[in-house]
Design a protein around this motif. Structure first.
Motif, PDB file in Angstrom:
ATOM      1  N   TYR A  33       0.732  -0.967  -0.023  1.00 33.58           N
ATOM      2  CA  TYR A  33      -0.052   0.003  -0.045  1.00 33.58           C
ATOM      3  C   TYR A  33       0.917   1.136   0.134  1.00 33.58           C
ATOM      4  CZ  TYR A  33      -4.282  -2.563   1.112  1.00 33.58           C
ATOM      5  OH  TYR A  33      -5.689  -3.182   1.390  1.00 33.58           O
ATOM      6  N   MET A  34       0.613   2.135  -0.890  1.00 32.21           N
ATOM      7  CA  MET A  34       1.538   3.239  -1.046  1.00 32.21           C
ATOM      8  C   MET A  34       0.734   4.382  -0.638  1.00 32.21           C
ATOM      9  SD  MET A  34       4.239   2.064  -1.954  1.00 32.21           S
ATOM     10  CE  MET A  34       5.374   3.846  -2.106  1.00 32.21           C
ATOM     11  N   ARG A  35       1.304   5.499   0.251  1.00 27.33           N
ATOM     12  CA  ARG A  35       0.781   6.564   0.680  1.00 27.33           C
ATOM     13  C   ARG A  35       1.678   7.945   0.565  1.00 27.33           C
ATOM     14  NH1 ARG A  35      -1.201   2.668   4.747  1.00 27.33           N
ATOM     15  NH2 ARG A  35      -3.103   2.644   4.575  1.00 27.33           N
ATOM     16  N   TRP A  36       0.968   8.807   0.429  1.00 26.14           N
ATOM     17  CA  TRP A  36       1.704  10.099   0.499  1.00 26.14           C
ATOM     18  C   TRP A  36       1.082  10.894   1.724  1.00 26.14           C
ATOM     19  CZ3 TRP A  36       5.892  11.762  -2.499  1.00 26.14           C
ATOM     20  CH2 TRP A  36       5.932  11.182  -3.833  1.00 26.14           C
ATOM     21  N   SER A  62      -9.273  17.760   1.571  1.00 25.42           N
ATOM     22  CA  SER A  62      -8.727  19.371   0.965  1.00 25.42           C
ATOM     23  C   SER A  62      -8.068  18.912  -0.229  1.00 25.42           C
ATOM     24  CB  SER A  62      -7.806  19.662   2.099  1.00 25.42           C
ATOM     25  OG  SER A  62      -6.780  18.950   2.195  1.00 25.42           O
ATOM     26  N   VAL A  63      -7.965  17.730  -0.683  1.00 26.09           N
ATOM     27  CA  VAL A  63      -7.036  17.584  -2.110  1.00 26.09           C
ATOM     28  C   VAL A  63      -7.978  16.901  -3.298  1.00 26.09           C
ATOM     29  CG1 VAL A  63      -4.737  17.660  -0.812  1.00 26.09           C
ATOM     30  CG2 VAL A  63      -6.110  15.459  -1.620  1.00 26.09           C
ATOM     31  N   LYS A  64      -9.275  16.408  -2.635  1.00 25.29           N
ATOM     32  CA  LYS A  64     -10.015  15.687  -3.625  1.00 25.29           C
ATOM     33  C   LYS A  64     -10.543  16.536  -4.670  1.00 25.29           C
ATOM     34  CE  LYS A  64     -12.308  12.582  -0.517  1.00 25.29           C
ATOM     35  NZ  LYS A  64     -13.552  12.024   0.350  1.00 25.29           N
ATOM     36  N   ILE A  69      -3.449  10.137  -7.158  1.00 21.73           N
ATOM     37  CA  ILE A  69      -2.325   9.231  -6.916  1.00 21.73           C
ATOM     38  C   ILE A  69      -2.393   8.089  -7.680  1.00 21.73           C
ATOM     39  CG2 ILE A  69      -3.784   7.985  -5.147  1.00 21.73           C
ATOM     40  CD1 ILE A  69      -1.182   7.492  -3.419  1.00 21.73           C
ATOM     41  N   SER A  70      -1.344   7.330  -8.320  1.00 20.72           N
ATOM     42  CA  SER A  70      -1.279   6.634  -9.198  1.00 20.72           C
ATOM     43  C   SER A  70      -0.036   5.602  -9.059  1.00 20.72           C
ATOM     44  CB  SER A  70      -1.445   6.916 -10.796  1.00 20.72           C
ATOM     45  OG  SER A  70      -0.179   7.835 -10.969  1.00 20.72           O
ATOM     46  N   ARG A  71       0.167   4.436  -9.519  1.00 23.71           N
ATOM     47  CA  ARG A  71       1.111   3.661  -9.352  1.00 23.71           C
ATOM     48  C   ARG A  71       1.549   2.935 -10.687  1.00 23.71           C
ATOM     49  NH1 ARG A  71       0.151  -0.044  -4.534  1.00 23.71           N
ATOM     50  NH2 ARG A  71       2.111  -0.873  -5.195  1.00 23.71           N
ATOM     51  N   ASP A  72       3.065   2.738 -10.990  1.00 23.64           N
ATOM     52  CA  ASP A  72       3.329   1.946 -12.013  1.00 23.64           C
ATOM     53  C   ASP A  72       4.297   0.939 -11.481  1.00 23.64           C
ATOM     54  OD1 ASP A  72       4.659   0.589 -14.140  1.00 23.64           O
ATOM     55  OD2 ASP A  72       4.772   2.575 -15.307  1.00 23.64           O
ATOM     56  N   ASN A  73       3.595  -0.452 -11.388  1.00 28.28           N
ATOM     57  CA  ASN A  73       4.328  -1.441 -10.459  1.00 28.28           C
ATOM     58  C   ASN A  73       5.693  -1.903 -11.523  1.00 28.28           C
ATOM     59  OD1 ASN A  73       2.698  -1.589  -8.649  1.00 28.28           O
ATOM     60  ND2 ASN A  73       1.204  -3.039  -9.505  1.00 28.28           N
ATOM     61  N   ALA A  74       5.209  -1.908 -12.568  1.00 27.57           N
ATOM     62  CA  ALA A  74       6.745  -2.122 -13.587  1.00 27.57           C
ATOM     63  C   ALA A  74       7.759  -1.259 -13.286  1.00 27.57           C
ATOM     64  CB  ALA A  74       6.295  -1.971 -15.034  1.00 27.57           C
ATOM     65  N   MET A  82      -0.350  16.724  -8.874  1.00 24.23           N
ATOM     66  CA  MET A  82      -0.948  17.914  -7.750  1.00 24.23           C
ATOM     67  C   MET A  82      -1.152  18.880  -8.776  1.00 24.23           C
ATOM     68  SD  MET A  82       1.281  17.556  -4.636  1.00 24.23           S
ATOM     69  CE  MET A  82       2.727  18.321  -5.312  1.00 24.23           C
ATOM     70  N   ASN A  83      -2.530  19.216  -9.128  1.00 22.94           N
ATOM     71  CA  ASN A  83      -3.138  20.365  -9.873  1.00 22.94           C
ATOM     72  C   ASN A  83      -3.626  21.299  -9.044  1.00 22.94           C
ATOM     73  OD1 ASN A  83      -2.283  18.771 -12.258  1.00 22.94           O
ATOM     74  ND2 ASN A  83      -4.217  17.784 -12.274  1.00 22.94           N
ATOM     75  N   SER A  84      -4.069  22.577  -9.568  1.00 21.72           N
ATOM     76  CA  SER A  84      -4.593  23.877  -8.912  1.00 21.72           C
ATOM     77  C   SER A  84      -4.181  23.915  -7.259  1.00 21.72           C
ATOM     78  CB  SER A  84      -6.129  23.375  -8.953  1.00 21.72           C
ATOM     79  OG  SER A  84      -6.658  23.285 -10.200  1.00 21.72           O
ATOM     80  N   LEU A  85      -2.835  24.049  -7.367  1.00 24.65           N
ATOM     81  CA  LEU A  85      -1.975  24.048  -6.050  1.00 24.65           C
ATOM     82  C   LEU A  85      -2.525  25.344  -5.385  1.00 24.65           C
ATOM     83  CD1 LEU A  85       1.018  22.375  -7.163  1.00 24.65           C
ATOM     84  CD2 LEU A  85      -0.331  21.757  -5.093  1.00 24.65           C
TER      85      LEU A  85
END
Length: 117
Positions: A33-36, A62-64, A69-74, A82-85
């Protein structure tokens, strides 16, 4: 020992975008499981986004709608687009990996994101 290496932080104007990356060492990435998380000056570290090993995602309110978030297992890599910062997004952003199979967790070193005009 798994190492997490983050990149992509920097200075951006309000309304701008950044993409953070976190690359993990080892062969178990697809199980994690990956988190920021992020920590602003004088504030507690807060969970920003999660992606499970099955690809399910969750975000703090607050960020929805702005962060993805995405992942590339390879590539053993997780991303945070992060958009509209906003000014309030200024913080050190940390990558976190949870290996529930082995009962281990790991932190990256953090990358600074500064939103300023």
């Amino acid at each position: 020992q798994v190492q997490l290496v983050e990149s992509g932080g920097g200075l951006v104007q309000p309304g701008g975008s950044l993409r953070l990356s976190c690359t993990a060492s080892g062969s178990r990435f697809r199980q994690f499981y990956m988190r920021w998380f992020r920590q602003a000056p004088g504030k507690q570290r807060e969970l920003v986004a999660t992606i499970t090993n099955g690809g399910l995602t969750d975000y703090t309110d607050s960020v929805k709608g702005r962060f993805t978030i995405s992942r590339d297992n390879a590539k053993n890599t997780v991303y945070l687009q992060m958009n509209s910062l906003k000014l309030d997004d200024t913080a050190v952003y940390y990558c976190y990996a949870a290996d529930y199979g082995l009962g281990q967790n790991y932190w990256g070193q953090g990358t600074q994101v500064t939103v300023s005009s």
